[in-house]
Design an enzyme around this catalytic site. Structure first.
Site, PDB file in Angstrom:
ATOM      1  N   ASP A  97     -10.420  -9.260   7.938  1.00 34.36           N
ATOM      2  CA  ASP A  97     -11.852  -8.996   7.763  1.00 34.36           C
ATOM      3  C   ASP A  97     -12.368 -10.431   7.461  1.00 34.36           C
ATOM      4  OD1 ASP A  97     -11.592  -6.525   7.695  1.00 34.36           O
ATOM      5  OD2 ASP A  97     -12.604  -6.269   5.620  1.00 34.36           O
ATOM      6  N   ASP A 104      -2.748 -18.463   0.731  1.00 28.93           N
ATOM      7  CA  ASP A 104      -3.972 -19.051   0.221  1.00 28.93           C
ATOM      8  C   ASP A 104      -4.454 -20.187   1.061  1.00 28.93           C
ATOM      9  OD1 ASP A 104      -1.730 -20.042  -0.531  1.00 28.93           O
ATOM     10  OD2 ASP A 104      -1.969 -20.393  -2.747  1.00 28.93           O
ATOM     11  N   ASP A 116      -5.024  -7.409   5.617  1.00 27.67           N
ATOM     12  CA  ASP A 116      -6.205  -6.433   5.452  1.00 27.67           C
ATOM     13  C   ASP A 116      -7.054  -7.646   5.015  1.00 27.67           C
ATOM     14  OD1 ASP A 116      -8.078  -4.799   4.935  1.00 27.67           O
ATOM     15  OD2 ASP A 116      -6.783  -3.837   3.048  1.00 27.67           O
ATOM     16  N   LYS A 165       3.828 -15.664   1.110  1.00 29.50           N
ATOM     17  CA  LYS A 165       3.598 -16.321  -0.228  1.00 29.50           C
ATOM     18  C   LYS A 165       5.005 -16.827  -0.712  1.00 29.50           C
ATOM     19  CE  LYS A 165       1.096 -17.610  -3.636  1.00 29.50           C
ATOM     20  NZ  LYS A 165       0.316 -18.815  -3.592  1.00 29.50           N
ATOM     21  N   TYR A 220       0.635  -1.201  -0.119  1.00 28.39           N
ATOM     22  CA  TYR A 220      -0.045  -0.038  -0.109  1.00 28.39           C
ATOM     23  C   TYR A 220       0.863   1.249  -0.056  1.00 28.39           C
ATOM     24  CZ  TYR A 220      -3.801  -3.131   1.311  1.00 28.39           C
ATOM     25  OH  TYR A 220      -4.745  -4.299   1.141  1.00 28.39           O
TER      26      TYR A 220
HETATM   27 MG    MG Z   1     -10.172  -3.910   5.346  1.00 31.15          MG
END
Ligand code: MG
Ligand code: NAI
Length: 360
Positions: A250, A222, A246, A190, A140
């Site tokens: 969630d 994954d 992130d 990963k 990000y």
């Molecule tokens: Mg989020």
């Protein structure tokens, strides 16, 4: 003497922070912690009062405090403003300016609420995990980034960048949290395709040497996403980069159920932290005494544990919340479809937690 800054914000923020403060005061008294509270403004209310969602004075005040307890920001009244003066800008700013590099999102299921999950009860019962997400680096923020056009073809680039210091400091947070819990860290990566993940792997292993009492495992991102819905109980602390964290935090939140129950912490170096419920300002129920204050109350438990180093007080508080729910008390958001129960308001839920604490 510890200073705690209260940034209640907008919508239901002031309602849930008021209950969280009462609970924190009760815990502090019991455990001989001397606290000083300072109220300040953030978000829409700060825009209305001072013309900006976050003043420099507020950032300075937070820097001179031990912890910040935040409610929520935003609402329809400010939706038409330019991006730079919107309430959410205050939130992004404060996280950045306070150097909050570690985001902690626990997902656990209180026995009385097992039925509220979208997963089967036998999968959900006993889940108690913590996602530790790196918050200020990675994909990000990495350079180069941006858009271009090469020979009439549109292109876009983002870069996943970490240096070893960034990985080491977030790893330490994860190992320290594991010591407060069940002593297990899963590093999610990963590394079969990403050099960045290979660096993480090396550095996490090096840091692990300082925590021989904590067990370390590595898991591909994954398969971790799959295991979170198949067998979430296997996880204790998950540590991972900004992007993976992130998404996984969630996913884990949804497993645990209600938004009104989810706390979070964002930590800087030296024990300073900002604590806030995961939910937003819920304008649809604001000012009606209908908000569930337990996400904010459980954020207080994290504050006690991490910034005030009082794990005993945190454990008592979590126990009090569990018992209130076991007794059958529910705010409106926790009712299952078709369930007939008396509903308690925000204030009354705060009272119930205080009563349980007093009776322990
Ligand atoms: Mg989020
Ligand atoms: P939201 O989390 O505020 O609400 C989503 C739904 O969950 C609503 O129906 C709300 O009534 C319910 N809900 C949320 N928290 C609850 C609680 N403690 N007790 C009972 N019910 C609860 O998300 P939404 O509606 O997308 O956003 C509303 C405003 O909040 C927006 O302005 C948004 O930008 C802001 N927001 C702020 C956040 C923050 O301050 N960290 C995070 C997310 C949204």
């Amino acid at each position: 003497m510890y200073r705690i800054v209260l940034l209640a914000g907008d919508g239901i923020g002031p309602e849930v922070v008021r209950e969280a403060r009462r609970v924190l005061e009760a815990c502090a008294t019991r455990h001989d912690l001397e606290l000083e509270f300072v109220d300040e403004l953030i978000g829409g209310i700060s825009i209305d009062t001072h013309g900006t969602p976050l003043r420099d004075e507020v950032v300075a005040l937070c820097r001179e405090s031990r912890a910040v307890l935040l409610g929520a920001v935003g609402g329809p009244a400010w939706d038409d403003l330019a991006v730079d003066v919107r309430p959410e800008k205050g939130l992004l700013e404060i996280r950045k300016r306070l150097g909050l590099f570690a985001n902690l999102r626990p997902a656990s299921v209180i026995p009385a609420l097992v039925e509220a999950s979208t997963l089967r009860p036998e999968v959900v019962r006993g889940i108690d995990l913590l996602v530790v997400r790196e918050l200020t680096g990675g994909l990000y923020f990495g350079e180069p980034k941006g858009r271009s056009e090469v020979g009439g073809v549109r292109r876009a680039v983002n870069s996943m960048v970490y240096d070893e210091d960034e990985v080491a400091r977030i790893s330490r947070v994860a190992f320290q949290q594991a010591r407060l819990r069940r002593g297990h860290v899963t590093h999610v990566h990963k590394a079969n395709v990403l050099e960045v993940s290979q660096l993480w792997m090396e550095v996490v292993e090096e840091v692990a040497k300082d925590y021989p009492d904590v067990e370390l495992a590595h898991q591909l991102v994954d398969s971790c996403a799959m295991l979170l819905v198949k067998d979430p109980r296997r996880f204790d602390v998950i540590v991972t980069s900004n992007l993976f964290g992130d998404i996984l935090s969630d996913e884990a939140a949804q497993i645990a159920g209600s938004l009104g129950m989810l706390p979070s912490a964002s930590l800087a170096s030296g024990g300073f932290g900002l604590y806030e419920p995961v939910h937003g300002s819920a304008p649809d129920i604001a000012g009606q005494d209908r908000a569930n204050p337990l996400a904010a109350v459980l954020s207080v438990a994290m504050l006690l544990e991490t910034s005030l180093e009082c794990a005993a007080a945190a454990a008592q508080l979590r126990e009090a919340v569990s018992r209130v729910l076991a007794d059958g008390h529910r705010t409106a958001d926790l009712l299952l479809e078709g369930e007939q129960r008396e509903v308690v308001g925000c204030r009354a839920m705060g009272d119930l937690v205080l009563q349980k604490l007093a009776g322990q």
